[in-house]
Design an enzyme around this catalytic site. Structure first.
Site, PDB file in Angstrom:
ATOM      1  N   GLU A 231      -7.373  39.764  83.085  1.00 47.43           N
ATOM      2  CA  GLU A 231      -7.663  38.626  82.202  1.00 47.43           C
ATOM      3  C   GLU A 231      -7.139  38.933  80.803  1.00 47.43           C
ATOM      4  O   GLU A 231      -7.480  39.971  80.223  1.00 47.43           O
ATOM      5  CB  GLU A 231      -9.165  38.312  82.145  1.00 47.43           C
ATOM      6  CG  GLU A 231      -9.417  37.112  81.230  1.00 47.43           C
ATOM      7  CD  GLU A 231     -10.810  36.503  81.316  1.00 47.43           C
ATOM      8  OE1 GLU A 231     -11.610  36.919  82.174  1.00 47.43           O
ATOM      9  OE2 GLU A 231     -11.089  35.605  80.500  1.00 47.43           O
TER      10      GLU A 231
ATOM     11  N   GLU B 116      -8.253  42.103  74.990  1.00 46.30           N
ATOM     12  CA  GLU B 116      -8.788  41.288  73.888  1.00 46.30           C
ATOM     13  C   GLU B 116      -8.669  42.093  72.593  1.00 46.30           C
ATOM     14  O   GLU B 116      -9.298  43.134  72.466  1.00 46.30           O
ATOM     15  CB  GLU B 116     -10.255  40.912  74.171  1.00 46.30           C
ATOM     16  CG  GLU B 116     -10.954  40.115  73.100  1.00 46.30           C
ATOM     17  CD  GLU B 116     -10.225  38.857  72.672  1.00 46.30           C
ATOM     18  OE1 GLU B 116     -10.068  37.916  73.476  1.00 46.30           O
ATOM     19  OE2 GLU B 116      -9.766  38.817  71.504  1.00 46.30           O
TER      20      GLU B 116
ATOM     21  N   ASP C 231      -3.186  43.532  72.259  1.00 48.59           N
ATOM     22  CA  ASP C 231      -2.328  42.440  72.708  1.00 48.59           C
ATOM     23  C   ASP C 231      -2.018  42.586  74.207  1.00 48.59           C
ATOM     24  O   ASP C 231      -1.413  43.578  74.631  1.00 48.59           O
ATOM     25  CB  ASP C 231      -1.038  42.510  71.868  1.00 48.59           C
ATOM     26  CG  ASP C 231      -0.113  41.333  72.091  1.00 48.59           C
ATOM     27  OD1 ASP C 231      -0.131  40.736  73.184  1.00 48.59           O
ATOM     28  OD2 ASP C 231       0.651  41.032  71.158  1.00 48.59           O
TER      29      ASP C 231
ATOM     30  N   ASP D 278      -5.669  30.451  72.384  1.00 43.26           N
ATOM     31  CA  ASP D 278      -5.674  29.714  71.106  1.00 43.26           C
ATOM     32  C   ASP D 278      -4.606  28.625  71.141  1.00 43.26           C
ATOM     33  O   ASP D 278      -3.439  28.915  71.405  1.00 43.26           O
ATOM     34  CB  ASP D 278      -5.408  30.678  69.948  1.00 43.26           C
ATOM     35  CG  ASP D 278      -6.494  31.741  69.855  1.00 43.26           C
ATOM     36  OD1 ASP D 278      -7.676  31.359  69.731  1.00 43.26           O
ATOM     37  OD2 ASP D 278      -6.169  32.936  69.934  1.00 43.26           O
TER      38      ASP D 278
ATOM     39  N   ASP E 198      -8.319  23.034  76.762  1.00 40.70           N
ATOM     40  CA  ASP E 198      -8.818  21.698  76.421  1.00 40.70           C
ATOM     41  C   ASP E 198      -7.809  20.997  75.523  1.00 40.70           C
ATOM     42  O   ASP E 198      -8.046  19.893  75.067  1.00 40.70           O
ATOM     43  CB  ASP E 198     -10.166  21.796  75.703  1.00 40.70           C
ATOM     44  CG  ASP E 198     -10.059  22.585  74.414  1.00 40.70           C
ATOM     45  OD1 ASP E 198      -9.212  23.501  74.329  1.00 40.70           O
ATOM     46  OD2 ASP E 198     -10.811  22.285  73.466  1.00 40.70           O
TER      47      ASP E 198
ATOM     48  N   THR F  78     -16.476  29.747  80.661  1.00 37.64           N
ATOM     49  CA  THR F  78     -16.341  30.630  79.501  1.00 37.64           C
ATOM     50  C   THR F  78     -17.060  30.003  78.308  1.00 37.64           C
ATOM     51  O   THR F  78     -17.425  28.831  78.327  1.00 37.64           O
ATOM     52  CB  THR F  78     -14.862  30.842  79.095  1.00 37.64           C
ATOM     53  OG1 THR F  78     -14.390  29.664  78.430  1.00 37.64           O
ATOM     54  CG2 THR F  78     -13.974  31.158  80.276  1.00 37.64           C
ATOM     55  N   ARG F  79     -17.219  30.800  77.287  1.00 37.72           N
ATOM     56  CA  ARG F  79     -17.928  30.351  76.100  1.00 37.72           C
ATOM     57  C   ARG F  79     -17.147  29.251  75.366  1.00 37.72           C
ATOM     58  O   ARG F  79     -17.710  28.250  74.942  1.00 37.72           O
ATOM     59  CB  ARG F  79     -18.103  31.562  75.204  1.00 37.72           C
ATOM     60  CG  ARG F  79     -18.903  31.284  74.002  1.00 37.72           C
ATOM     61  CD  ARG F  79     -19.451  32.601  73.513  1.00 37.72           C
ATOM     62  NE  ARG F  79     -19.592  32.535  72.081  1.00 37.72           N
ATOM     63  CZ  ARG F  79     -19.941  33.552  71.347  1.00 37.72           C
ATOM     64  NH1 ARG F  79     -20.149  34.719  71.900  1.00 37.72           N
ATOM     65  NH2 ARG F  79     -20.072  33.428  70.058  1.00 37.72           N
ATOM     66  N   TYR F  80     -15.858  29.478  75.248  1.00 36.63           N
ATOM     67  CA  TYR F  80     -15.024  28.489  74.565  1.00 36.63           C
ATOM     68  C   TYR F  80     -15.069  27.146  75.303  1.00 36.63           C
ATOM     69  O   TYR F  80     -15.159  26.080  74.694  1.00 36.63           O
ATOM     70  CB  TYR F  80     -13.577  28.998  74.470  1.00 36.63           C
ATOM     71  CG  TYR F  80     -12.687  28.062  73.697  1.00 36.63           C
ATOM     72  CD1 TYR F  80     -12.482  28.227  72.327  1.00 36.63           C
ATOM     73  CD2 TYR F  80     -12.067  26.992  74.338  1.00 36.63           C
ATOM     74  CE1 TYR F  80     -11.691  27.339  71.619  1.00 36.63           C
ATOM     75  CE2 TYR F  80     -11.271  26.102  73.638  1.00 36.63           C
ATOM     76  CZ  TYR F  80     -11.079  26.285  72.282  1.00 36.63           C
ATOM     77  OH  TYR F  80     -10.299  25.408  71.589  1.00 36.63           O
ATOM     78  N   GLU F  81     -15.048  27.227  76.608  1.00 36.59           N
ATOM     79  CA  GLU F  81     -15.089  26.018  77.438  1.00 36.59           C
ATOM     80  C   GLU F  81     -16.386  25.236  77.199  1.00 36.59           C
ATOM     81  O   GLU F  81     -16.367  24.005  77.063  1.00 36.59           O
ATOM     82  CB  GLU F  81     -15.005  26.455  78.896  1.00 36.59           C
ATOM     83  CG  GLU F  81     -15.159  25.349  79.883  1.00 36.59           C
ATOM     84  CD  GLU F  81     -15.241  25.895  81.310  1.00 36.59           C
ATOM     85  OE1 GLU F  81     -15.646  27.057  81.492  1.00 36.59           O
ATOM     86  OE2 GLU F  81     -14.908  25.162  82.215  1.00 36.59           O
TER      87      GLU F  81
HETATM   88  C1  SAM Z   1      -9.911  30.444  72.094  1.00 40.28           C
HETATM   89  S1  SAM Z   1     -10.311  32.093  72.533  1.00 40.28           S
HETATM   90  C2  SAM Z   1     -10.870  31.940  74.214  1.00 40.28           C
HETATM   91  C3  SAM Z   1     -11.660  33.137  74.662  1.00 40.28           C
HETATM   92  C4  SAM Z   1     -12.185  33.080  76.119  1.00 40.28           C
HETATM   93  N1  SAM Z   1     -11.098  33.145  77.083  1.00 40.28           N
HETATM   94  C5  SAM Z   1     -13.009  31.839  76.362  1.00 40.28           C
HETATM   95  O1  SAM Z   1     -12.525  30.943  77.069  1.00 40.28           O
HETATM   96  O2  SAM Z   1     -14.145  31.766  75.826  1.00 40.28           O
HETATM   97  C6  SAM Z   1      -8.717  32.887  72.728  1.00 40.28           C
HETATM   98  C7  SAM Z   1      -8.814  34.402  72.763  1.00 40.28           C
HETATM   99  O3  SAM Z   1      -7.532  34.972  73.039  1.00 40.28           O
HETATM  100  C8  SAM Z   1      -7.410  36.157  72.299  1.00 40.28           C
HETATM  101  N2  SAM Z   1      -5.982  36.471  72.154  1.00 40.28           N
HETATM  102  C9  SAM Z   1      -5.081  35.884  71.337  1.00 40.28           C
HETATM  103  N3  SAM Z   1      -3.871  36.448  71.474  1.00 40.28           N
HETATM  104  C10 SAM Z   1      -4.008  37.418  72.415  1.00 40.28           C
HETATM  105  C11 SAM Z   1      -3.123  38.358  72.992  1.00 40.28           C
HETATM  106  N4  SAM Z   1      -1.843  38.411  72.628  1.00 40.28           N
HETATM  107  N5  SAM Z   1      -3.600  39.217  73.937  1.00 40.28           N
HETATM  108  C12 SAM Z   1      -4.898  39.158  74.308  1.00 40.28           C
HETATM  109  N6  SAM Z   1      -5.775  38.299  73.789  1.00 40.28           N
HETATM  110  C13 SAM Z   1      -5.345  37.432  72.858  1.00 40.28           C
HETATM  111  C14 SAM Z   1      -8.104  35.836  70.985  1.00 40.28           C
HETATM  112  O4  SAM Z   1      -8.492  36.998  70.285  1.00 40.28           O
HETATM  113  C15 SAM Z   1      -9.292  35.006  71.454  1.00 40.28           C
HETATM  114  O5  SAM Z   1     -10.410  35.819  71.730  1.00 40.28           O
END
Ligand code: SAM
Length: 244
Positions: free
Chosen positions: A69, A94, A121, A143, A179, A217-220
Site C-alpha cells: 500500500e 507513508e 516515498d 492527494d 473522490d 479509509t479515514r480520508y474516504e
Molecule cells: C489524502 S491522503 C490519503 C491517506 C489514506 N490512503 C486514506 O485514504 O485515508 C494521501 C496520503 O498519501 C501520502 N503520500 C503522498 N505522496 C506519497 C508518496 N510519494 N509515497 C507514499 N505516500 C505518499 C501522503 O502523505 C498522505 O498521507
C-alpha cells in the site's frame, strides 16, 4: 541519492522526483514518539546495498504473497487487510511521520507481525522491488492536486504506473480510489491505454462501491461525510508475454 538516509538501491532516482505533501504534522505525543523510536526500527524496510529487494525476505516465514500500500495515511486499510490475511506479507509506504506513528499504534494494539514499513516515498521502494514480486498494490485517495498546474505532482503518473507494472506479478491486482473525479479520469486515461493493465469494471455502477474485501479509509470517511462520492478502480496486471 540518499534522500531517505538509507537509499542504496542501484536503480537511479530521477532527478525530477520530488515528494510533495507533509512529512510532519503536529508534534508527536510522547507515546507516539516512543513508538517511532522503539517500534519503527523493528518494522522498517531497509533497502539493499545492491540488487533488487525480494519482499518475501522481509518476513521470517517468506510469505507466498506480498501486497503493497502506497500512502497508507493512518493505516486503517493496511491494518484491516493484514488482520484478515495473516499469511500475506504487507508493505506500507507513508512519508508523513504522524501517520506512521498511528500505524505503529494499531500494529501494537492488534499484535500484527505481517506488516513492514517504508516511512518514505513509495516510488523509491517500488523501484527497488524485484520484478513480479507483488500480488496486490493499493493507492487509496492519493492527494488529488486538483489545480491544473499542480497535476504533475500526482502520485499516479505514467512513470509510477510503469514501475507498478514491473513490480506486480502476472494476474496481480491494482486497486485505486479517489473522490476527485478529475483524478479518476486521469488515472483511467493512463491505465486503460497501458498494455499491462486490464480494467476489471463490469459496468460503471461497480465503481461506486468497494468490493466486500476492501476496507475503508479515514480520508474516504471524511469525503463521504462531506457529501463527495468516491470511485473505486480495480485493474488486473495482464500476464507477461513469454519469449518464444
Ligand atoms: C489524502 S491522503 C490519503 C491517506 C489514506 N490512503 C486514506 O485514504 O485515508 C494521501 C496520503 O498519501 C501520502 N503520500 C503522498 N505522496 C506519497 C508518496 N510519494 N509515497 C507514499 N505516500 C505518499 C501522503 O502523505 C498522505 O498521507
Amino acid at each position: 541519492m540518499a534522500r531517505n538516509g538509507h537509499h542504496h538501491c542501484d536503480v537511479p532516482l530521477e532527478q525530477a522526483r520530488i515528494l510533495y505533501g507533509r512529512r510532519r504534522g503536529r508534534p508527536l505525543r510522547p507515546g507516539r514518539r516512543e513508538l517511532i523510536d522503539t517500534l519503527l526500527p523493528r518494522f522498517s524496510i531497509v533497502l539493499p546495498d545492491q540488487g533488487a529487494l525480494d519482499p518475501a525476505t522481509l518476513f521470517p516465514d517468506s510469505p507466498a504473497e506480498t501486497w503493497l500500500e502506497i500512502g497508507f495515511g493512518s493505516g486503517e486499510h493496511l491494518v484491516a487487510q493484514a488482520g484478515r490475511y495473516q499469511k500475506t506479507g504487507f508493505l506500507g509506504c507513508e512519508p508523513f511521520i504522524n501517520g506512521v506513528a498511528s500505524l505503529l499504534a494499531k500494529i501494537q494494539h492488534e499484535g500484527l507481525a505481517n506488516i513492514r514499513i517504508f516511512p518514505d516515498d513509495g516510488r523509491i521502494l517500488l523501484d527497488c522491488l524485484a520484478e513480479a514480486s507483488l500480488g496486490r498494490v493499493f493507492i487509496l485517495f492519493p492527494d488529488p492536486w486538483p489545480k491544473k498546474r499542480h497535476a504533475k505532482r500526482r502520485l499516479v503518473s505514467s512513470r509510477t504506473i510503469d514501475a507498478i507494472a514491473r513490480a506486480m506479478k502476472d494476474d496481480a491486482e491494482l486497486r485505486l480510489a479517489s473522490d476527485d473525479h478529475d483524478y479518476i479520469r486521469w488515472m483511467l486515461e493512463r491505465l486503460c491505454r497501458h498494455e499491462a493493465f486490464q480494467w476489471l469494471a463490469q459496468g460503471c455502477s461497480h465503481w461506486w462501491q468497494r468490493t466486500p474485501d476492501w476496507p475503508g479509509t479515514r480520508y474516504e470517511t471524511k469525503a463521504l461525510r462531506a457529501g463527495r462520492r468516491c470511485i473505486y478502480l480495480r485493474f488486473r496486471r495482464l500476464p507477461r508475454l513469454t519469449a518464444t
